[in-house]
Design a protein around this motif. Structure first.
Motif, mmCIF file in Angstrom:
data_model
loop_
_atom_site.group_PDB
_atom_site.id
_atom_site.type_symbol
_atom_site.label_atom_id
_atom_site.label_comp_id
_atom_site.label_asym_id
_atom_site.label_seq_id
_atom_site.Cartn_x
_atom_site.Cartn_y
_atom_site.Cartn_z
ATOM 1 N N LEU A 135 29.951 62.760 43.141
ATOM 2 C CA LEU A 135 29.753 60.706 42.632
ATOM 3 C C LEU A 135 29.801 59.866 44.250
ATOM 4 O O LEU A 135 29.178 58.757 44.654
ATOM 5 C CB LEU A 135 30.606 60.679 41.202
ATOM 6 N N ARG A 136 31.022 60.225 44.173
ATOM 7 C CA ARG A 136 31.967 59.220 45.664
ATOM 8 C C ARG A 136 30.292 59.740 46.871
ATOM 9 O O ARG A 136 30.347 58.849 47.312
ATOM 10 C CB ARG A 136 32.287 59.896 45.938
ATOM 11 N N TRP A 137 30.172 60.885 46.647
ATOM 12 C CA TRP A 137 29.214 60.832 48.296
ATOM 13 C C TRP A 137 28.222 60.516 47.814
ATOM 14 O O TRP A 137 26.711 59.983 48.632
ATOM 15 C CB TRP A 137 29.595 62.796 48.351
ATOM 16 N N ILE A 160 25.638 58.058 50.160
ATOM 17 C CA ILE A 160 25.201 58.213 50.424
ATOM 18 C C ILE A 160 24.137 56.299 49.745
ATOM 19 O O ILE A 160 22.856 56.572 50.886
ATOM 20 C CB ILE A 160 24.122 58.832 50.190
ATOM 21 N N ILE A 161 23.805 56.597 48.899
ATOM 22 C CA ILE A 161 22.797 55.479 48.471
ATOM 23 C C ILE A 161 23.347 54.214 49.391
ATOM 24 O O ILE A 161 22.914 52.904 49.231
ATOM 25 C CB ILE A 161 23.481 54.908 46.763
ATOM 26 N N SER A 167 21.060 52.130 51.382
ATOM 27 C CA SER A 167 20.542 50.618 51.452
ATOM 28 C C SER A 167 20.947 49.338 52.318
ATOM 29 O O SER A 167 19.855 48.917 52.585
ATOM 30 C CB SER A 167 20.939 49.975 49.639
ATOM 31 N N THR A 168 21.811 49.957 52.500
ATOM 32 C CA THR A 168 22.303 48.937 54.236
ATOM 33 C C THR A 168 20.798 49.007 54.907
ATOM 34 O O THR A 168 20.379 48.167 55.248
ATOM 35 C CB THR A 168 23.655 49.434 54.620
ATOM 36 N N CYS A 176 27.719 50.234 45.697
ATOM 37 C CA CYS A 176 28.038 51.337 45.720
ATOM 38 C C CYS A 176 29.134 52.057 46.235
ATOM 39 O O CYS A 176 29.810 52.573 46.364
ATOM 40 C CB CYS A 176 27.022 52.026 46.553
ATOM 41 N N PHE A 177 29.418 50.321 47.686
ATOM 42 C CA PHE A 177 30.708 50.887 48.727
ATOM 43 C C PHE A 177 31.849 50.420 48.035
ATOM 44 O O PHE A 177 33.426 51.057 48.209
ATOM 45 C CB PHE A 177 30.352 50.509 49.738
#
Length: 127
Positions: free
Chosen positions: A6-8, A12-13, A17-18, A42-43
């Protein structure tokens, strides 16, 4: 975050998004701030380093810091977002979407987004 997968996925999302937010700076109908806010969210849940980098970035940070700290968003950003919502959603609803329920849903979405943006505090820009 305990779940490594989930962290990865969130990282990635956040990176995608960035990237989309950066592209949105140059492409008129691609929104910038919502993608950067998604990346920040997300971050915040996956990488303190990426979150800190994004929020403190010289060019990208100001677009999201006001929203994150509750001080508001610039008036220009509000007007731009509301204008783009009304230039894209209602014409799409009226010209491209056949079902009546979908037309109504898109119009309701435009009204809801406008109401939400108008309720956000407006950032007082320094002279």
């Amino acid at each position: 975050m305990n779940n490594r997968l989930l962290r990865w996925l969130l990282i990635i999302i956040g990176l995608v998004s960035t990237g989309l937010g950066i592209i949105g700076i140059f492409v008129p109908l691609l929104p910038t701030t919502p993608f950067l806010l998604l990346a920040a969210a997300c971050f915040a849940r996956s990488s303190e380093r990426f979150h800190s980098w994004l929020v403190n970035h010289n060019h990208l940070g100001p677009m999201i810091r006001g929203y994150l700290d509750g001080s508001g968003i610039p008036l220009r950003a509000k007007y731009t977002a509301i204008t783009l919502v009304w230039l894209t959603l209602p014409p799409s609803a009226l010209l491209l979407v056949p079902p009546v329920w979908a037309k109504l849903l898109l119009i309701l979405l435009a009204i809801s987004i406008t109401w939400y943006l108008l309720r956000l505090p407006t950032l007082q820009e320094e002279p």
